[in-house]
Design an enzyme around this catalytic site. Structure first.
Site, PDB file in Angstrom:
ATOM      1  N   ALA A  53       0.756  -1.217  -0.177  1.00  0.00           N
ATOM      2  CA  ALA A  53      -0.133   0.109  -0.137  1.00  0.00           C
ATOM      3  C   ALA A  53       0.961   1.341   0.043  1.00  0.00           C
ATOM      4  CB  ALA A  53      -0.814   0.075   1.207  1.00  0.00           C
ATOM      5  N   TYR A  78       3.965   1.549  -1.013  1.00  0.00           N
ATOM      6  CA  TYR A  78       4.601   1.335  -2.258  1.00  0.00           C
ATOM      7  C   TYR A  78       3.750   2.204  -3.412  1.00  0.00           C
ATOM      8  CZ  TYR A  78       7.007   0.202  -6.657  1.00  0.00           C
ATOM      9  OH  TYR A  78       7.614  -0.114  -7.967  1.00  0.00           O
ATOM     10  N   ASP A  79       2.382   1.621  -3.428  1.00  0.00           N
ATOM     11  CA  ASP A  79       1.531   1.998  -4.272  1.00  0.00           C
ATOM     12  C   ASP A  79       1.323   3.631  -4.068  1.00  0.00           C
ATOM     13  OD1 ASP A  79       1.133  -0.376  -5.519  1.00  0.00           O
ATOM     14  OD2 ASP A  79      -0.556  -0.827  -4.463  1.00  0.00           O
ATOM     15  N   SER A  91       3.276  -4.777 -16.292  1.00  0.00           N
ATOM     16  CA  SER A  91       2.757  -4.674 -15.142  1.00  0.00           C
ATOM     17  C   SER A  91       0.879  -4.204 -15.047  1.00  0.00           C
ATOM     18  CB  SER A  91       3.226  -3.801 -14.067  1.00  0.00           C
ATOM     19  OG  SER A  91       2.696  -3.797 -13.141  1.00  0.00           O
ATOM     20  N   LEU A  92       0.119  -4.062 -14.118  1.00  0.00           N
ATOM     21  CA  LEU A  92      -1.109  -3.477 -14.380  1.00  0.00           C
ATOM     22  C   LEU A  92      -1.278  -2.288 -13.731  1.00  0.00           C
ATOM     23  CD1 LEU A  92      -2.968  -6.881 -13.631  1.00  0.00           C
ATOM     24  CD2 LEU A  92      -2.920  -5.642 -15.868  1.00  0.00           C
ATOM     25  N   GLU A 134     -11.052 -11.884 -13.068  1.00  0.00           N
ATOM     26  CA  GLU A 134     -10.337 -12.926 -12.430  1.00  0.00           C
ATOM     27  C   GLU A 134      -9.734 -12.338 -11.136  1.00  0.00           C
ATOM     28  OE1 GLU A 134      -7.097 -13.709 -14.975  1.00  0.00           O
ATOM     29  OE2 GLU A 134      -8.450 -13.351 -17.010  1.00  0.00           O
ATOM     30  N   LYS A 149      -6.838 -11.424  -8.509  1.00  0.00           N
ATOM     31  CA  LYS A 149      -5.448 -11.018  -8.674  1.00  0.00           C
ATOM     32  C   LYS A 149      -4.650 -11.838  -7.810  1.00  0.00           C
ATOM     33  CE  LYS A 149      -2.215  -7.259  -9.100  1.00  0.00           C
ATOM     34  NZ  LYS A 149      -1.287  -7.833  -8.543  1.00  0.00           N
ATOM     35  N   ASP A 180      -1.688 -13.431  -5.602  1.00  0.00           N
ATOM     36  CA  ASP A 180      -0.437 -12.783  -5.005  1.00  0.00           C
ATOM     37  C   ASP A 180       0.742 -13.835  -5.052  1.00  0.00           C
ATOM     38  OD1 ASP A 180       0.623 -10.587  -4.122  1.00  0.00           O
ATOM     39  OD2 ASP A 180      -0.325 -10.750  -2.121  1.00  0.00           O
ATOM     40  N   ARG A 205       9.581 -12.258 -14.175  1.00  0.00           N
ATOM     41  CA  ARG A 205       9.172 -11.045 -15.163  1.00  0.00           C
ATOM     42  C   ARG A 205      10.316 -10.163 -15.103  1.00  0.00           C
ATOM     43  NH1 ARG A 205       4.510  -7.207 -13.084  1.00  0.00           N
ATOM     44  NH2 ARG A 205       5.859  -6.907 -11.422  1.00  0.00           N
ATOM     45  N   TYR A 237      -2.669 -17.231 -16.893  1.00  0.00           N
ATOM     46  CA  TYR A 237      -3.773 -16.266 -17.027  1.00  0.00           C
ATOM     47  C   TYR A 237      -3.600 -15.717 -18.256  1.00  0.00           C
ATOM     48  CZ  TYR A 237      -0.165 -13.689 -14.292  1.00  0.00           C
ATOM     49  OH  TYR A 237       0.836 -12.878 -14.154  1.00  0.00           O
ATOM     50  N   LYS A 294     -10.196  -7.258 -17.449  1.00  0.00           N
ATOM     51  CA  LYS A 294      -9.609  -7.201 -18.754  1.00  0.00           C
ATOM     52  C   LYS A 294     -10.642  -7.194 -19.600  1.00  0.00           C
ATOM     53  CE  LYS A 294      -6.070 -10.573 -17.328  1.00  0.00           C
ATOM     54  NZ  LYS A 294      -5.736 -12.045 -17.104  1.00  0.00           N
ATOM     55  N   LYS A 334      -7.747  -3.676  -6.615  1.00  0.00           N
ATOM     56  CA  LYS A 334      -7.363  -4.151  -5.568  1.00  0.00           C
ATOM     57  C   LYS A 334      -8.165  -3.984  -4.314  1.00  0.00           C
ATOM     58  CE  LYS A 334      -2.950  -4.447  -4.981  1.00  0.00           C
ATOM     59  NZ  LYS A 334      -1.595  -3.709  -5.380  1.00  0.00           N
ATOM     60  N   CYS A 387       8.688 -10.814  36.334  1.00  0.00           N
ATOM     61  CA  CYS A 387       7.214 -10.988  35.936  1.00  0.00           C
ATOM     62  C   CYS A 387       6.385  -9.565  36.392  1.00  0.00           C
ATOM     63  CB  CYS A 387       6.412 -12.126  36.548  1.00  0.00           C
ATOM     64  SG  CYS A 387       4.589 -12.407  36.194  1.00  0.00           S
ATOM     65  N   CYS A 389       3.418 -10.632  39.033  1.00  0.00           N
ATOM     66  CA  CYS A 389       3.919 -11.269  40.178  1.00  0.00           C
ATOM     67  C   CYS A 389       5.152 -10.630  40.841  1.00  0.00           C
ATOM     68  CB  CYS A 389       3.177 -12.848  40.392  1.00  0.00           C
ATOM     69  SG  CYS A 389       4.803 -13.721  39.536  1.00  0.00           S
ATOM     70  N   CYS A 404       7.045 -16.978  33.100  1.00  0.00           N
ATOM     71  CA  CYS A 404       7.035 -16.687  34.654  1.00  0.00           C
ATOM     72  C   CYS A 404       6.959 -18.103  35.395  1.00  0.00           C
ATOM     73  CB  CYS A 404       5.992 -15.674  35.134  1.00  0.00           C
ATOM     74  SG  CYS A 404       5.520 -15.877  36.922  1.00  0.00           S
ATOM     75  N   CYS A 441       0.962 -17.604  39.868  1.00  0.00           N
ATOM     76  CA  CYS A 441       0.891 -16.169  39.404  1.00  0.00           C
ATOM     77  C   CYS A 441      -0.646 -15.807  38.968  1.00  0.00           C
ATOM     78  CB  CYS A 441       1.704 -16.174  38.160  1.00  0.00           C
ATOM     79  SG  CYS A 441       1.809 -14.437  37.264  1.00  0.00           S
TER      80      CYS A 441
HETATM   81  S1  IVH Z   1      -2.779 -10.290 -16.495  1.00  0.00           S
HETATM   82  C1  IVH Z   1      -0.902  -7.197 -19.136  1.00  0.00           C
HETATM   83  N1  IVH Z   1      -3.973 -11.608 -14.655  1.00  0.00           N
HETATM   84  O1  IVH Z   1      -0.171  -8.808 -11.256  1.00  0.00           O
HETATM   85  C2  IVH Z   1      -1.783  -8.241 -18.410  1.00  0.00           C
HETATM   86  N2  IVH Z   1      -2.022 -10.606 -14.185  1.00  0.00           N
HETATM   87  O2  IVH Z   1       0.470  -6.333 -11.187  1.00  0.00           O
HETATM   88  C3  IVH Z   1      -0.800  -8.466 -17.232  1.00  0.00           C
HETATM   89  N3  IVH Z   1      -1.291 -10.997 -11.644  1.00  0.00           N
HETATM   90  O3  IVH Z   1       2.345  -8.748 -13.937  1.00  0.00           O
HETATM   91  C4  IVH Z   1      -1.238  -9.929 -16.881  1.00  0.00           C
HETATM   92  N4  IVH Z   1      -2.984 -12.099 -10.965  1.00  0.00           N
HETATM   93  O4  IVH Z   1       2.196 -10.736 -12.349  1.00  0.00           O
HETATM   94  C5  IVH Z   1      -2.971 -10.833 -15.158  1.00  0.00           C
HETATM   95  N5  IVH Z   1      -5.256 -12.833 -13.088  1.00  0.00           N
HETATM   96  C6  IVH Z   1      -4.287 -12.048 -13.333  1.00  0.00           C
HETATM   97  C7  IVH Z   1      -3.241 -11.897 -12.492  1.00  0.00           C
HETATM   98  C8  IVH Z   1      -1.983 -11.025 -12.866  1.00  0.00           C
HETATM   99  C9  IVH Z   1      -1.874 -11.688 -10.788  1.00  0.00           C
HETATM  100  C10 IVH Z   1      -0.036 -10.317 -11.505  1.00  0.00           C
HETATM  101  C11 IVH Z   1       0.928 -10.246 -12.730  1.00  0.00           C
HETATM  102  C12 IVH Z   1       1.100  -8.982 -13.205  1.00  0.00           C
HETATM  103  C13 IVH Z   1       0.870  -8.289 -11.838  1.00  0.00           C
HETATM  104  C14 IVH Z   1       0.500  -6.763 -12.083  1.00  0.00           C
END
Ligand code: IVH
Length: 698
Positions: A54, A56-57, A102-103, A134, A136, A138, A157, A250, A314, A338, A432, A435, A450, A455
């Site tokens: 969080a 980082y984001d 990445s997303l 779908e 996500k 982790d 990656r 995926y 997507k 998220k 402790c 006591c 302890c 006690c």
């Molecule tokens: S699709 C360009 N589907 O999340 C499309 N990614 O934060 C990107 N990830 O790099 C991939 N679950 O490593 C896709 N159901 C899912 C995912 C997923 C986890 C990861 C993936 C991606 C990262 C982005």
């Protein structure tokens, strides 16, 4: 004022800078770039992040906002343009034609709606569009390249274009097909790249961490770090760790078959080729359906066997995906919606030692309250002195805290860069706090205790435990009442609970005649219990609900249990040497025996059940010891099959052991078996023995 406000005050409070907002923004952007680069390195190369996702984001967001407001600040090396980190030394580089992106994130429904609006505006459609939603996952993103249907390269990656070659490690992950299944009508092209996530299911993660703690290795902070760390092992590769990994596919990078037009069809194709795909994928028409899906997923999050941190939405139609295209870092046709973060950063305002039921002193961090995954967290367990030493948590530190399921919040790590001057290492007190007895820590034990069995803290917690739902379930005997009863000396040992009468209750706060009568009635109800609940109520270490059930079923009543030896206990399915030893030790203590007797005399009773008959079958009377890893079956399965034939499995090798089964990397048990000249079976001989008896029995 938060630390961040302070930060802004210092960097922008300067009158000169205030006149030149661009200079101020540049300074902040430069700072963000170097901080984000450092965190990228910690996360991707060292599998050891220092801040929460969080946090980082938030930093990334701040940088992206600054760059959007002042495009001149966008440096070609900005972390906002890249998706990870370059490969570490030691792994071969893999360069890819289609980068792994990445997303972009949506932090709430509002941002999800904004994404949808942008998508429809750019596609010039007003009607709801179709999304493939779908979970996500982790874990660690990887790409698998298949040439002529055979796995040739698997890589992390990395920074998107260049990843690390971890093929050898990936081959051990059981859900990665080494060859694609032939699929009439949708056969794979010559070159195909499959993308997905390597994950470590939560149960395996917990087991792995338990083993690491036993071997005095630092536990992994979460399943994702454990998965990434397992994949990137370079030396002394622990194959069991790789076999515990799971892969979910995926998407496809290269090699999308001609007739595939949607994300859903990509998933169908992947499944047909032999990959596991998430079984939670759904088509959602319009953004409202995505939000509803997300909420349903969030509700079920804790019950899922794997960790997920949101929804990926997507555009389902590939032609629409192509129309929108991608930016440097992420596609414009997909978004990661998220969940509220399960990790957050906050400050430790104090560290207190709490005395538990067994006298163990547990250091607890008192935190500046912070919301984690939708719940306010103000305390977190620091477990014991070793954990504190390892993490070096100090009063005044900024820490990352996390919540996983219903588990007590944990301190993941200290953010060293934010440590104020003059802090001191924390040590558990030598006396402790309740006591004042001198505390002890036995050699080889992680726990400081302890030692005073009288006690008040131990007594209070033992009484609370006895009264708790899973034990005797004494309604109306709550925490505050227990405190009063112990403090006024009306309860001096646990069994005194059943000696309480109207007289003992009189004069206590909030204890009128009616409440007293109610408590008497619930004590009577609690007296009628089951043997398993009684065992739980005793508070024997290592004996929780599951173990108590097993022991109760096997022995049926107290007398046979009191007569049982360590070996007898170990022969109970699901009972290992640690539990067995704890039970034997508990009943060997005179004081405990006196309490058990007193409880029975005060009317606590349970229906007797017939003990389970001793194993019957061709292996009845035979004891087995399993050592080392078995390739073809799990330990539990092996145990079940032995028990199914009437045999017993124990953990220690002795003269009485009939067979020692030695798998891969057997330990000292094998040496002992050789010394005692016992019969030793390798895996093949063991399986042959089981099979011959099983087929004879069938
Ligand atoms: S699709 C360009 N589907 O999340 C499309 N990614 O934060 C990107 N990830 O790099 C991939 N679950 O490593 C896709 N159901 C899912 C995912 C997923 C986890 C990861 C993936 C991606 C990262 C982005």
């Amino acid at each position: 004022m938060t630390d961040d406000d302070l930060y802004w005050k210092f960097s922008f409070g300067d009158a000169r800078l205030a006149k030149d907002p661009l200079a101020a923004a540049r300074r902040r952007a430069d700072q963000l770039v170097s901080e984000l680069n450092r965190h990228n390195r910690l996360y991707h190369l060292e599998d050891d992040p220092e801040i929460s996702d969080a946090e980082y984001d938030r930093l990334m967001r701040e940088l992206q906002d600054l760059e959007a407001r002042h495009p001149v600040l966008l440096r070609p090396d900005s972390p906002s343009l890249r998706v990870g980190a370059p490969p570490a030394e030691g792994f071969r580089e893999v360069r890819r034609v289609v980068p792994m992106l990445s997303l972009d994130n949506a932090m709430g429904a509002e941002e999800m709606r904004a994404f949808d609006e942008r998508v429809r505006r750019e596609l010039e459609v007003e009607a709801p569009v179709e999304y493939a939603a779908e979970p996500k996952l982790d874990g660690a993103g990887v790409e698998l390249v298949y040439e002529n249907g055979v796995l040739s390269v698997g890589a992390t990656r990395g920074d998107g274009r260049v990843g690390e070659d971890v093929t050898a490690n990936l081959r051990l992950c059981p859900s990665i097909p080494l060859a694609l299944a032939p699929t009439p009508g949708r056969d794979a092209r010559e070159r195909v790249s499959v993308r997905g996530e390597v994950i470590l299911p939560v149960a395996r993660f917990e087991k792995l961490n338990q083993q690491r703690l036993e071997r005095e290795l630092a536990p992994f902070a979460n399943p994702r770090n454990a998965a990434a760390g397992s994949l990137r092992q370079l030396h002394d590769i622990d194959t069991a760790r790789l076999r515990a990994l799971d892969f979910r596919a995926y998407t496809l990078g290269e090699g999308i078959p001609e007739d595939v037009d949607t994300q859903t069809q990509i998933l169908e194709t992947l499944a047909a080729w032999g990959f596991r795909v998430s079984n939670e994928c759904e088509i959602c028409r319009g953004v409202d359906a995505v939000i509803a899906y997300h909420e349903r997923l969030l509700e079920r999050r804790q019950q899922l066997p794997i960790e997920i941190d949101g929804t990926v939405a997507k555009l389902n139609r590939l032609d629409q995906q192509r129309e929108l295209g991608s930016l440097a870092r992420s596609p414009r046709w997909a978004i990661a919606f998220k969940f509220p973060p399960q990790q957050e950063t906050t400050k430790v305002t104090d560290i207190q030692a709490q005395v538990g039921r067994t006298g163990a002193l547990t250091p607890v961090a008192v935190l500046r309250p912070v919301r984690v995954g939708g719940v306010s967290v103000s305390h977190a367990s620091l477990h014991n002195q070793d954990e504190i030493d390892r993490k070096d948590v100090r009063v005044g530190d900024t820490v990352v805290v996390q919540r996983a399921g219903d588990v007590i919040p944990q301190v993941v790590k200290v953010v060293r860069s934010k440590r104020p001057r003059g802090t001191k290492r924390y040590r558990l007190p030598e006396r402790c706090p309740v006591c004042d007895s001198a505390t002890i820590r036995l050699a080889g034990e992680a726990v400081t205790r302890c030692p005073n069995l009288d006690c008040p803290a131990q007594l209070k917690n033992n009484v609370r435990h006895l009264a708790s739902r899973g034990a005797l379930d004494i309604e109306g005997l709550g925490e505050k009442l227990v405190d009063q009863l112990v403090e006024r000396g009306r309860i001096q040992r646990v069994s005194d609970v059943f000696r309480l009468d109207a007289g003992a209750l009189s004069g206590l706060a909030r204890m009128g005649e009616k409440s007293a009568a109610n408590l008497m009635a619930s004590l009577d109800r609690a007296r009628e219990t089951t043997f398993a609940r009684f065992l739980i109520a005793l508070g024997i270490r290592e004996v929780g609900e599951g173990v108590a059930d097993l022991i109760a079923q096997c022995f049926g009543d107290l007398e046979p249990l009191l007569a049982a030896s360590q070996e007898d206990l170990e022969a109970v399915e699901g009972v290992g040497p640690t539990i067995a030893e704890s039970v034997v030790r508990f009943f060997a203590d005179e004081r405990n025996l006196a309490e058990v007797k007193a409880l029975a005399e005060l009317g606590v009773r349970w229906p007797k059940t017939e003990p389970a008959p001793p194993g019957q079958g061709p292996l009845s009377g035979k004891t087995f010891v399993l050592t080392g890893g078995l390739a073809g079956l799990t330990r539990n399965r092996a145990k079940e099959r032995i028990q199914g034939l009437g045999g017993k499995v124990v953990s220690t090798v002795s003269k009485k052991t009939d067979y020692v089964v030695a798998g891969a990397d057997p330990g000292s048990k094998l040496e002992k078996a050789q010394r005692l000249k016992l019969e030793i079976l390798d895996e093949a001989a063991f399986v042959a023995l089981l099979s011959s008896h099983e087929s004879a029995a069938a």
